[in-house]
Design a protein around this motif. Sequence first.
Motif, PDB file in Angstrom:
ATOM      1  N   UNK A 125       0.960  -1.175   0.067  1.00 34.66           N
ATOM      2  CA  UNK A 125       0.039   0.015   0.104  1.00 34.66           C
ATOM      3  C   UNK A 125       0.855   1.346   0.125  1.00 34.66           C
ATOM      4  N   UNK A 126       0.407   2.394  -0.268  1.00 36.76           N
ATOM      5  CA  UNK A 126       0.892   3.523  -0.132  1.00 36.76           C
ATOM      6  C   UNK A 126       0.511   4.222   1.087  1.00 36.76           C
ATOM      7  N   UNK A 127       0.941   5.484   1.719  1.00 31.52           N
ATOM      8  CA  UNK A 127       0.921   5.773   2.936  1.00 31.52           C
ATOM      9  C   UNK A 127      -0.398   6.260   3.144  1.00 31.52           C
ATOM     10  N   UNK A 168       5.785   4.250  -7.510  1.00 33.56           N
ATOM     11  CA  UNK A 168       4.752   3.818  -8.517  1.00 33.56           C
ATOM     12  C   UNK A 168       3.851   4.796  -8.995  1.00 33.56           C
ATOM     13  N   UNK A 169       2.925   4.790 -10.191  1.00 33.77           N
ATOM     14  CA  UNK A 169       1.916   5.880 -10.550  1.00 33.77           C
ATOM     15  C   UNK A 169       0.608   5.518 -10.392  1.00 33.77           C
ATOM     16  N   UNK A 170      -0.196   6.219  -9.685  1.00 33.20           N
ATOM     17  CA  UNK A 170      -1.451   5.757  -9.570  1.00 33.20           C
ATOM     18  C   UNK A 170      -2.428   5.884 -10.785  1.00 33.20           C
ATOM     19  N   UNK A 171      -3.523   5.440 -10.917  1.00 33.36           N
ATOM     20  CA  UNK A 171      -4.500   5.501 -11.811  1.00 33.36           C
ATOM     21  C   UNK A 171      -4.766   7.132 -12.334  1.00 33.36           C
ATOM     22  N   UNK A 172      -4.572   7.701 -11.488  1.00 35.25           N
ATOM     23  CA  UNK A 172      -4.764   9.276 -11.746  1.00 35.25           C
ATOM     24  C   UNK A 172      -3.344  10.042 -12.223  1.00 35.25           C
ATOM     25  N   UNK A 173      -2.549   9.200 -12.527  1.00 36.15           N
ATOM     26  CA  UNK A 173      -1.028   9.608 -13.022  1.00 36.15           C
ATOM     27  C   UNK A 173      -0.091  10.322 -11.643  1.00 36.15           C
ATOM     28  N   UNK A 174      -0.676  10.160 -10.411  1.00 31.13           N
ATOM     29  CA  UNK A 174       0.137  10.675  -9.493  1.00 31.13           C
ATOM     30  C   UNK A 174       1.339   9.924  -8.982  1.00 31.13           C
ATOM     31  N   UNK A 227       3.510   7.655  -6.454  1.00 30.69           N
ATOM     32  CA  UNK A 227       2.964   7.170  -5.088  1.00 30.69           C
ATOM     33  C   UNK A 227       4.226   6.533  -4.644  1.00 30.69           C
ATOM     34  N   UNK A 228       4.537   6.482  -3.326  1.00 28.18           N
ATOM     35  CA  UNK A 228       5.615   5.437  -2.795  1.00 28.18           C
ATOM     36  C   UNK A 228       4.640   4.394  -2.087  1.00 28.18           C
ATOM     37  N   UNK A 229       4.950   3.275  -2.701  1.00 24.28           N
ATOM     38  CA  UNK A 229       4.360   2.050  -2.475  1.00 24.28           C
ATOM     39  C   UNK A 229       5.393   1.199  -1.196  1.00 24.28           C
ATOM     40  N   UNK A 230       4.650   0.630  -0.278  1.00 23.83           N
ATOM     41  CA  UNK A 230       5.308   0.082   0.806  1.00 23.83           C
ATOM     42  C   UNK A 230       4.860  -1.482   0.683  1.00 23.83           C
ATOM     43  N   UNK A 231       5.921  -2.429   0.997  1.00 28.48           N
ATOM     44  CA  UNK A 231       5.801  -3.737   1.053  1.00 28.48           C
ATOM     45  C   UNK A 231       6.389  -4.477   2.127  1.00 28.48           C
TER      46      UNK A 231
END
Length: 120
Positions: free
Chosen positions: A25-27, A67-73, A75-79
């Motif tokens: 997920x992202x923050x 990564x890039x969200x569906x809206x084009x932003x 975002x940093x994803x954490x795993x």
Amino acid sequence: MRIDKDLVAASATPLVLGILAEGDLYGYAIIKRVSELSGGGMQWTDGMLYPLLHRLERLGYVSSSWGTSESGRRRKHYVITASGREALADRQEQWAVVADALRQVWQSAQRPPAVAEGWA
């Protein structure tokens, strides 16, 4: 209800690791999930989450990628990492002991006190 800051701090690491064990997920999504899981009782802020995520990353419990969200932003994803899963399992064992001790003391506190012989 307001959750005491000491309790929030103590539960933050296992809560974030547990959430990330469900999937990366992202923050903002982590903050939203904390609120969902607590029925709105825990309202985290960016200022609380990101220092924790950075600490977990330094410890090797989580990794991140942009990564890039569906809206084009962006975002940093954490795993969660394998080391993070081990830390989560350890924290789960610790919290199980704490939760059991609390359950026992709260159950005994709800019972009426026994009358000691010779005191009645």
